[in-house]
Design a protein around this motif. Sequence first.
Motif, PDB file in Angstrom:
ATOM      1  N   THR A 105     -47.567  38.661  43.231  1.00 52.50           N
ATOM      2  CA  THR A 105     -48.060  39.471  42.117  1.00 52.50           C
ATOM      3  C   THR A 105     -48.562  40.825  42.609  1.00 52.50           C
ATOM      4  O   THR A 105     -48.339  41.859  41.975  1.00 52.50           O
ATOM      5  CB  THR A 105     -49.185  38.735  41.382  1.00 52.50           C
ATOM      6  OG1 THR A 105     -48.712  37.443  40.991  1.00 52.50           O
ATOM      7  CG2 THR A 105     -49.628  39.497  40.151  1.00 52.50           C
ATOM      8  N   ASN A 108     -45.921  43.350  42.817  1.00 52.81           N
ATOM      9  CA  ASN A 108     -45.213  43.683  41.583  1.00 52.81           C
ATOM     10  C   ASN A 108     -44.854  45.168  41.561  1.00 52.81           C
ATOM     11  O   ASN A 108     -45.707  46.037  41.692  1.00 52.81           O
ATOM     12  CB  ASN A 108     -46.097  43.338  40.373  1.00 52.81           C
ATOM     13  CG  ASN A 108     -45.414  43.566  39.042  1.00 52.81           C
ATOM     14  OD1 ASN A 108     -44.821  44.613  38.791  1.00 52.81           O
ATOM     15  ND2 ASN A 108     -45.522  42.592  38.165  1.00 52.81           N
ATOM     16  N   TYR A 314     -40.085  40.637  36.647  1.00 53.60           N
ATOM     17  CA  TYR A 314     -41.414  40.673  36.031  1.00 53.60           C
ATOM     18  C   TYR A 314     -41.329  40.834  34.515  1.00 53.60           C
ATOM     19  O   TYR A 314     -40.425  41.481  33.985  1.00 53.60           O
ATOM     20  CB  TYR A 314     -42.243  41.794  36.660  1.00 53.60           C
ATOM     21  CG  TYR A 314     -42.485  41.554  38.128  1.00 53.60           C
ATOM     22  CD1 TYR A 314     -43.407  40.601  38.552  1.00 53.60           C
ATOM     23  CD2 TYR A 314     -41.775  42.256  39.094  1.00 53.60           C
ATOM     24  CE1 TYR A 314     -43.614  40.355  39.904  1.00 53.60           C
ATOM     25  CE2 TYR A 314     -41.976  42.019  40.453  1.00 53.60           C
ATOM     26  CZ  TYR A 314     -42.895  41.068  40.848  1.00 53.60           C
ATOM     27  OH  TYR A 314     -43.098  40.821  42.177  1.00 53.60           O
ATOM     28  N   ASP A 316     -44.548  41.049  32.498  1.00 55.45           N
ATOM     29  CA  ASP A 316     -45.853  41.408  31.956  1.00 55.45           C
ATOM     30  C   ASP A 316     -45.699  42.650  31.070  1.00 55.45           C
ATOM     31  O   ASP A 316     -44.665  43.330  31.110  1.00 55.45           O
ATOM     32  CB  ASP A 316     -46.833  41.683  33.095  1.00 55.45           C
ATOM     33  CG  ASP A 316     -46.342  42.799  33.997  1.00 55.45           C
ATOM     34  OD1 ASP A 316     -46.637  43.976  33.695  1.00 55.45           O
ATOM     35  OD2 ASP A 316     -45.629  42.523  34.984  1.00 55.45           O
ATOM     36  N   ALA A 319     -44.566  45.840  32.855  1.00 53.15           N
ATOM     37  CA  ALA A 319     -43.174  45.765  33.289  1.00 53.15           C
ATOM     38  C   ALA A 319     -42.224  45.893  32.105  1.00 53.15           C
ATOM     39  O   ALA A 319     -41.235  46.631  32.170  1.00 53.15           O
ATOM     40  CB  ALA A 319     -42.928  44.446  34.021  1.00 53.15           C
TER      41      ALA A 319
END
Length: 335
Positions: A105, A108, A314, A316, A319
Amino acid sequence: MFSLHYFSRKRLILITTMLFMAFMISACGTGETGNGSNGEGVQTTTANSSQAGEANSVEEAGVKTVSTINGDIEIPVNPQRIVAEEYLGSLIALDVIPVGAPGLTIQNYYFKDFLQGIEDIGDYGKPSIEKIVALNPDLIITGNGEKTYEQLSKIAPTIVIPYGDLKNAQEELTYFGELFGKEEEAKTWLEAYDRRIAEAKAKVDAVVPADATFSIMEDGEKSTWVYGDNFGRGGQPVYQALGRKPPSGIAAEIMEKQWAELSAEMVSQYAGDYIIMTANTRTIEDFKADPIWSTLSAVKKGQMYIWPEERSWYYDPLAVLAQTEELAEWLSKKN
């Protein structure tokens, strides 16, 4: 509750004095007890108070009850040392920076610059309990609590939010805005997010026919995977943000199961007019030279977008926003 080491000696003396004053006022019959609400599923616990300064001190040291899949738990109103295994994008959007997160993470592509100096707690899904203990967290957030919740909850209050429970950026930011008392910040961020997504969608809609189909795929060398709208690789930006659809014959299957492994013979059945392909080693020229892929309309017309897993995996909110704008830029220029 927060540990006493979060407070300076001076503040501790001040709080003690204020609590004594509150006790005296209460003894005279003038004190009140109020239970505030921070939104559905989150209740804030406050102490007796009639002065603004005292209320602020109580809030800093207070707890609130949160409903989770593991029952109601108490968490700090203002957690200072958060370990987050998941949902880092939403936390960063709200300016809530944890003290620890998994190495994957932290790396990322879309927000690694925000996490400089954050401690690596180990592998995603299998964090190091020792490393988490050493960080002395006051709150732990995870999406993988089935095997670790019992251990983690002994270290600090632990909120488990299974993957898929929060289905998009709106649900994530709204939830965490409520959790951290940052509802206005979440609202503001989502307004900007919605505006930028709408602009990207309008750019695509202006040049790509409404009935054009899209496939989200990943190259596995010996096989190919195809994905739905909630499994990364571009599914969220294409199917959710841009409102595009997979080929009708496989739409129901893909959206329900979210993934499928394809043999070479199955690829044509799952290929849409546009293909968003995750591939680390193959280029568009490689696909054009392949005897099977070269027969697909998307490859023939150059309607295949290739990006590496470090950008596509990713999902999220940070992203998804960046991916949506990236794909919209390619589609608008391509057409």
